[in-house]
Design a protein around this motif. Structure first.
Motif, mmCIF file in Angstrom:
data_model
loop_
_atom_site.group_PDB
_atom_site.id
_atom_site.type_symbol
_atom_site.label_atom_id
_atom_site.label_comp_id
_atom_site.label_asym_id
_atom_site.label_seq_id
_atom_site.Cartn_x
_atom_site.Cartn_y
_atom_site.Cartn_z
ATOM 1 N N LEU A 45 -20.231 -4.895 -17.681
ATOM 2 C CA LEU A 45 -19.828 -5.947 -16.756
ATOM 3 C C LEU A 45 -18.850 -5.337 -15.777
ATOM 4 O O LEU A 45 -17.922 -4.644 -16.190
ATOM 5 N N ALA A 46 -19.056 -5.600 -14.493
ATOM 6 C CA ALA A 46 -18.182 -5.062 -13.450
ATOM 7 C C ALA A 46 -17.636 -6.215 -12.628
ATOM 8 O O ALA A 46 -18.412 -7.059 -12.149
ATOM 9 N N LEU A 47 -16.308 -6.267 -12.485
ATOM 10 C CA LEU A 47 -15.704 -7.292 -11.649
ATOM 11 C C LEU A 47 -16.361 -7.231 -10.267
ATOM 12 O O LEU A 47 -16.525 -6.149 -9.696
ATOM 13 N N ILE A 48 -16.740 -8.380 -9.760
ATOM 14 C CA ILE A 48 -17.455 -8.457 -8.487
ATOM 15 C C ILE A 48 -16.684 -7.741 -7.383
ATOM 16 O O ILE A 48 -15.459 -7.752 -7.370
ATOM 17 N N GLU A 49 -17.420 -7.101 -6.483
ATOM 18 C CA GLU A 49 -16.795 -6.390 -5.366
ATOM 19 C C GLU A 49 -17.737 -6.441 -4.161
ATOM 20 O O GLU A 49 -18.946 -6.658 -4.321
ATOM 21 N N PRO A 50 -17.200 -6.241 -2.954
ATOM 22 C CA PRO A 50 -18.020 -6.368 -1.739
ATOM 23 C C PRO A 50 -19.259 -5.475 -1.718
ATOM 24 O O PRO A 50 -20.287 -5.875 -1.169
ATOM 25 N N SER A 51 -19.208 -4.318 -2.336
ATOM 26 C CA SER A 51 -20.370 -3.418 -2.310
ATOM 27 C C SER A 51 -21.586 -4.008 -3.023
ATOM 28 O O SER A 51 -22.709 -3.534 -2.834
ATOM 29 N N PHE A 52 -21.399 -5.046 -3.830
ATOM 30 C CA PHE A 52 -22.516 -5.677 -4.541
ATOM 31 C C PHE A 52 -23.309 -6.645 -3.667
ATOM 32 O O PHE A 52 -24.418 -7.045 -4.024
ATOM 33 N N ALA A 53 -22.750 -7.070 -2.537
ATOM 34 C CA ALA A 53 -23.366 -8.117 -1.717
ATOM 35 C C ALA A 53 -24.798 -7.753 -1.304
ATOM 36 O O ALA A 53 -25.698 -8.603 -1.349
ATOM 37 N N LYS A 54 -25.022 -6.514 -0.929
ATOM 38 C CA LYS A 54 -26.358 -6.101 -0.484
ATOM 39 C C LYS A 54 -27.381 -6.252 -1.609
ATOM 40 O O LYS A 54 -28.480 -6.767 -1.391
ATOM 41 N N LYS A 55 -27.046 -5.815 -2.809
ATOM 42 C CA LYS A 55 -27.976 -5.907 -3.943
ATOM 43 C C LYS A 55 -28.218 -7.363 -4.337
ATOM 44 O O LYS A 55 -29.363 -7.746 -4.625
ATOM 45 N N TYR A 56 -27.152 -8.191 -4.324
ATOM 46 C CA TYR A 56 -27.347 -9.618 -4.611
ATOM 47 C C TYR A 56 -28.347 -10.220 -3.626
ATOM 48 O O TYR A 56 -29.245 -10.962 -4.011
ATOM 49 N N PHE A 57 -28.164 -9.901 -2.346
ATOM 50 C CA PHE A 57 -29.053 -10.445 -1.326
ATOM 51 C C PHE A 57 -30.495 -9.981 -1.553
ATOM 52 O O PHE A 57 -31.438 -10.775 -1.433
ATOM 53 N N GLU A 58 -30.678 -8.729 -1.920
ATOM 54 C CA GLU A 58 -32.027 -8.212 -2.202
ATOM 55 C C GLU A 58 -32.682 -8.982 -3.345
ATOM 56 O O GLU A 58 -33.838 -9.390 -3.250
ATOM 57 N N ILE A 59 -31.941 -9.174 -4.428
ATOM 58 C CA ILE A 59 -32.495 -9.892 -5.588
ATOM 59 C C ILE A 59 -32.870 -11.313 -5.204
ATOM 60 O O ILE A 59 -33.986 -11.777 -5.467
ATOM 61 N N VAL A 60 -31.930 -12.023 -4.577
ATOM 62 C CA VAL A 60 -32.165 -13.435 -4.273
ATOM 63 C C VAL A 60 -33.254 -13.597 -3.220
ATOM 64 O O VAL A 60 -34.046 -14.542 -3.287
ATOM 65 N N SER A 61 -33.345 -12.689 -2.279
ATOM 66 C CA SER A 61 -34.415 -12.766 -1.275
ATOM 67 C C SER A 61 -35.792 -12.691 -1.929
ATOM 68 O O SER A 61 -36.714 -13.405 -1.536
ATOM 69 N N LYS A 62 -35.929 -11.842 -2.934
ATOM 70 C CA LYS A 62 -37.209 -11.674 -3.625
ATOM 71 C C LYS A 62 -37.472 -12.790 -4.640
ATOM 72 O O LYS A 62 -38.626 -13.122 -4.911
ATOM 73 N N GLU A 63 -36.404 -13.351 -5.226
ATOM 74 C CA GLU A 63 -36.566 -14.257 -6.357
ATOM 75 C C GLU A 63 -36.022 -15.658 -6.100
ATOM 76 O O GLU A 63 -35.700 -16.377 -7.043
ATOM 77 N N GLU A 64 -35.953 -16.060 -4.843
ATOM 78 C CA GLU A 64 -35.380 -17.371 -4.520
ATOM 79 C C GLU A 64 -36.069 -18.510 -5.268
ATOM 80 O O GLU A 64 -35.413 -19.372 -5.845
ATOM 81 N N ALA A 65 -37.390 -18.527 -5.267
ATOM 82 C CA ALA A 65 -38.120 -19.615 -5.934
ATOM 83 C C ALA A 65 -37.802 -19.646 -7.427
ATOM 84 O O ALA A 65 -37.553 -20.720 -7.998
ATOM 85 N N TYR A 66 -37.799 -18.485 -8.058
ATOM 86 C CA TYR A 66 -37.489 -18.417 -9.490
ATOM 87 C C TYR A 66 -36.069 -18.906 -9.769
ATOM 88 O O TYR A 66 -35.843 -19.762 -10.632
ATOM 89 N N LEU A 67 -35.091 -18.364 -9.044
ATOM 90 C CA LEU A 67 -33.691 -18.714 -9.288
ATOM 91 C C LEU A 67 -33.401 -20.171 -8.948
ATOM 92 O O LEU A 67 -32.547 -20.803 -9.578
ATOM 93 N N SER A 68 -34.119 -20.730 -7.990
ATOM 94 C CA SER A 68 -33.875 -22.110 -7.552
ATOM 95 C C SER A 68 -34.349 -23.147 -8.565
ATOM 96 O O SER A 68 -34.041 -24.326 -8.422
ATOM 97 N N GLN A 69 -35.068 -22.712 -9.597
ATOM 98 C CA GLN A 69 -35.454 -23.660 -10.640
ATOM 99 C C GLN A 69 -34.238 -24.288 -11.304
ATOM 100 O O GLN A 69 -34.270 -25.446 -11.684
ATOM 101 N N TRP A 70 -33.149 -23.495 -11.447
ATOM 102 C CA TRP A 70 -31.973 -23.972 -12.177
ATOM 103 C C TRP A 70 -30.661 -23.756 -11.431
ATOM 104 O O TRP A 70 -29.600 -24.045 -11.971
ATOM 105 N N LEU A 71 -30.725 -23.229 -10.208
ATOM 106 C CA LEU A 71 -29.507 -22.987 -9.431
ATOM 107 C C LEU A 71 -29.662 -23.603 -8.044
ATOM 108 O O LEU A 71 -30.717 -23.459 -7.414
ATOM 109 N N ALA A 72 -28.603 -24.250 -7.550
ATOM 110 C CA ALA A 72 -28.665 -24.920 -6.252
ATOM 111 C C ALA A 72 -28.453 -23.959 -5.079
ATOM 112 O O ALA A 72 -28.954 -24.188 -3.985
#
Length: 179
Positions: free
Chosen positions: A12-39
């Motif tokens: 586990l790594a405390l969140i940091e600005p360098s993670f923003a790009k990877k978060y965006f990549e994941i969510v861009s690809k998996e928006e439909a999946y993640l939106s099943q349970w996250l707003a």
């Protein structure tokens, strides 16, 4: 980077600005999946969305109100686990998490949440952990049950999930129940 080793595969790594790009990549690809349970995934339309999230999360961490960590599995950022809220007066925290679909079924969430529970009860001296999961989100509910959490109740009409009103199953774990 502040990190905590969970085991040989997961940290586990405390969140940091360098993670923003990877978060965006994941969510861009998996928006439909993640939106099943996250707003929030439908609102995450840029890397800047995650940079703002990181800044707010770090401020909450500095104020002792929350702690957001990236889950790093075999060297790859795969999701988040967090103390969404820490209430020092009540000695409790609420845990939340999300995980990339391609990493489901590997025990990552169960291990990460178990580590946060350990941190809550030992380092933070909290007395209770709570998780709110969508009533029909069976994978999340099974995580709670595997960790020995008790179903405290179902709260109706708890969240508007992109136009769909859902109930939440509220799970709790008391420190004293582990003794």
């Amino acid at each position: 980077m502040f990190t905590v080793e969970v085991d040989s595969e997961l940290k586990l790594a405390l969140i940091e600005p360098s993670f923003a790009k990877k978060y965006f990549e994941i969510v861009s690809k998996e928006e439909a999946y993640l939106s099943q349970w996250l707003a929030w995934p439908s609102h995450a339309k840029s890397e800047d969305f995650f940079l703002r999230f990181v800044r707010k999360s770090l401020l909450d961490y500095a104020e002792g109100k929350g702690m957001v960590c990236a889950m790093i599995y075999q060297g790859e950022l795969v999701g988040n686990v967090s103390f969404n809220t820490i209430n020092h007066q009540l000695k409790m925290a609420e845990i939340g998490y999300w995980l990339s679909e391609s990493y489901q079924g590997k025990g990552i969430i169960t291990r990460a949440v178990s580590k946060l529970i350990e941190i809550a009860f030992t380092d933070l001296q909290l007395e209770k952990i709570q998780i709110a999961a969508g009533e029909h989100n069976l994978p999340s509910r099974k995580v709670c049950e595997r960790l020995g959490m008790i179903l405290e109740g179902i709260i109706s009409n708890r969240e508007n999930l992109n136009g769909r009103i859902i109930n939440h199953a509220i799970y709790g774990l008391l420190k004293q129940s582990l003794n």
